[in-house]
Each structure stands twice: as C-alpha cells, then as structure tokens.
Design a protein around this motif. Structure first.
Motif, mmCIF file in Angstrom:
data_model
loop_
_atom_site.group_PDB
_atom_site.id
_atom_site.type_symbol
_atom_site.label_atom_id
_atom_site.label_comp_id
_atom_site.label_asym_id
_atom_site.label_seq_id
_atom_site.Cartn_x
_atom_site.Cartn_y
_atom_site.Cartn_z
ATOM 1 N N ASP A 181 -76.690 55.981 -22.895
ATOM 2 C CA ASP A 181 -77.459 54.883 -22.310
ATOM 3 C C ASP A 181 -78.887 54.870 -22.828
ATOM 4 N N VAL A 182 -79.476 56.051 -23.013
ATOM 5 C CA VAL A 182 -80.848 56.132 -23.542
ATOM 6 C C VAL A 182 -80.894 55.556 -24.951
ATOM 7 N N VAL A 183 -79.951 55.946 -25.797
ATOM 8 C CA VAL A 183 -79.902 55.416 -27.167
ATOM 9 C C VAL A 183 -79.771 53.892 -27.124
ATOM 10 N N ASP A 184 -78.877 53.389 -26.297
ATOM 11 C CA ASP A 184 -78.692 51.933 -26.181
ATOM 12 C C ASP A 184 -79.966 51.234 -25.715
ATOM 13 N N ALA A 244 -94.440 50.803 -26.639
ATOM 14 C CA ALA A 244 -93.286 50.192 -25.970
ATOM 15 C C ALA A 244 -92.042 51.074 -26.104
ATOM 16 N N PHE A 245 -91.808 51.629 -27.294
ATOM 17 C CA PHE A 245 -90.658 52.491 -27.555
ATOM 18 C C PHE A 245 -90.690 53.717 -26.636
ATOM 19 N N PHE A 246 -91.832 54.409 -26.596
ATOM 20 C CA PHE A 246 -91.914 55.628 -25.800
ATOM 21 C C PHE A 246 -91.991 55.333 -24.300
ATOM 22 N N THR A 247 -92.505 54.169 -23.921
ATOM 23 C CA THR A 247 -92.474 53.757 -22.515
ATOM 24 C C THR A 247 -91.027 53.532 -22.084
ATOM 25 N N GLU A 248 -90.244 52.875 -22.937
ATOM 26 C CA GLU A 248 -88.824 52.658 -22.636
ATOM 27 C C GLU A 248 -88.094 53.987 -22.499
ATOM 28 N N LEU A 249 -88.487 54.975 -23.299
ATOM 29 C CA LEU A 249 -87.873 56.301 -23.226
ATOM 30 C C LEU A 249 -88.219 56.994 -21.912
ATOM 31 N N GLY A 250 -89.339 56.613 -21.297
ATOM 32 C CA GLY A 250 -89.705 57.189 -20.010
ATOM 33 C C GLY A 250 -91.078 57.829 -19.956
ATOM 34 N N LEU A 251 -91.814 57.843 -21.072
ATOM 35 C CA LEU A 251 -93.163 58.375 -21.047
ATOM 36 C C LEU A 251 -94.102 57.370 -20.393
ATOM 37 N N GLU A 252 -95.215 57.853 -19.888
ATOM 38 C CA GLU A 252 -96.205 56.998 -19.247
ATOM 39 C C GLU A 252 -97.464 56.957 -20.094
ATOM 40 N N ARG A 297 -82.616 50.642 -28.567
ATOM 41 C CA ARG A 297 -82.313 49.730 -29.683
ATOM 42 C C ARG A 297 -83.213 48.495 -29.717
ATOM 43 N N PRO A 298 -83.450 47.807 -28.605
ATOM 44 C CA PRO A 298 -84.321 46.630 -28.657
ATOM 45 C C PRO A 298 -85.776 46.964 -29.016
ATOM 46 N N TYR A 299 -86.130 48.238 -28.973
ATOM 47 C CA TYR A 299 -87.490 48.673 -29.283
ATOM 48 C C TYR A 299 -87.580 49.327 -30.667
ATOM 49 N N GLY A 300 -86.585 49.078 -31.495
ATOM 50 C CA GLY A 300 -86.574 49.623 -32.849
ATOM 51 C C GLY A 300 -85.815 50.923 -32.991
ATOM 52 N N GLY A 301 -85.176 51.403 -31.935
ATOM 53 C CA GLY A 301 -84.428 52.659 -31.997
ATOM 54 C C GLY A 301 -83.116 52.497 -32.747
ATOM 55 N N GLU A 302 -82.884 53.388 -33.678
ATOM 56 C CA GLU A 302 -81.656 53.368 -34.480
ATOM 57 C C GLU A 302 -81.096 54.780 -34.539
ATOM 58 N N ARG A 344 -84.170 57.103 -34.957
ATOM 59 C CA ARG A 344 -85.299 56.665 -35.774
ATOM 60 C C ARG A 344 -85.945 55.510 -35.024
ATOM 61 N N GLY A 345 -87.245 55.634 -34.761
ATOM 62 C CA GLY A 345 -87.964 54.618 -34.007
ATOM 63 C C GLY A 345 -88.867 53.788 -34.898
ATOM 64 N N PRO A 346 -89.751 53.006 -34.304
ATOM 65 C CA PRO A 346 -90.648 52.165 -35.088
ATOM 66 C C PRO A 346 -91.454 53.011 -36.077
ATOM 67 N N GLY A 347 -91.642 52.493 -37.282
ATOM 68 C CA GLY A 347 -92.428 53.199 -38.276
ATOM 69 C C GLY A 347 -91.806 54.486 -38.763
#
Length: 146
Positions: A103-106, A21-29, A109-114, A132-135
C-alpha cells in the motif's frame, strides 16, 4: 570525544516541493523550510556563492530527520548516468520501516514513486524494496512481519 546522535540524512533534490510532497505522503512531517547562503554556507560545503533552499522533514514520534536541499547557486548538476543503478559508488538511500509495504508503494506512485525491482521477501521475517522518487532519490522500505 563522544558521538551523541545521528542528527539527519541530507539529500540534494532538483524539485524541493515535489520531494516534500513525496516524503509527506510517506509519513514524514515538515519541520521547517528556509534558505541557507553566505560565508557560513560556502565554508560548510566548500563551494562559492552558495544559495540553497532547504526543508527539514521529521519522522513522527521519533528522532529521525531528513534534510532536503535544492541548490539555487551554484546549480546542482544531474547524477550520471541517467537512471543510476543503486550500486554506484557514492550512491545513497534512506531506509524507512513501514506497515503495509504494498500500500505504501502504491500511495507513492502519484508523487513520482517507482518501484525498483520488486518487493522481496526475506523468509518469514521481512519484506524489503527500493523506490525511486522524484529526482532519482532512492528510498528503501522495510516491513517486519514478526
């Protein structure tokens, strides 16, 4: 012998769905998911009894790929110390070029991005930050301004 290409970067994660989910939000497929186990897996990583769920993520319109791996057995241990700083030997990160870095950083955040530190500006050419992402995954983001 000739190097042909860099195939992918691999990261061991503790929550595969959250990482996807984190990397999908970033734009990866998501290219695909599967389980790797058996003698082949044991031989590749030098562990016995490997069972690992993986997800292959790809950069749209580019050759870059990211392999996310969740070990079912043997269970992966946590990195130490907790909340590891980026300067530990063996620590790694994946760097992506983005537009609209704030905007990308924001959006992460809902996906664990800090945000780690702050978005730093290098002259008039580049903005860079670590997230810093999940895990405890470290992701670098760069926006080229020129």
């Amino acid at each position: 012998m000739t190097l042909q290409r860099m195939d992918n970067v691999g990261i061991v994660v503790d929550d595969l769905k959250a990482a996807i989910a984190f990397f999908t939000e970033l734009g990866l497929e998501l290219e695909g998911e599967g389980r790797v186990e058996g003698t082949f897996a044991d031989q590749c990583v030098g562990l016995d009894g490997v069972s690992c769920d993986i997800a292959m993520m790809r950069v749209p319109d580019g050759p870059g790929r990211l392999e996310l791996a969740k070990y079912l057995s043997p269970a992966a241990g946590p990195m130490t110390p907790q909340r590891p700083p980026h300067n530990l030997v063996g620590m790694h990160r994946v760097m992506f070029t983005v537009t609209g870095i704030e905007d990308v950083v924001d959006s992460l955040r809902p996906y664990g991005g800090e945000l780690v530190g702050e978005i730093a500006r290098y002259g008039d050419t580049t903005k860079v930050c670590y997230v810093r992402g999940p895990g405890e995954i470290f992701v670098g983001l760069a926006e080229y301004l020129t």
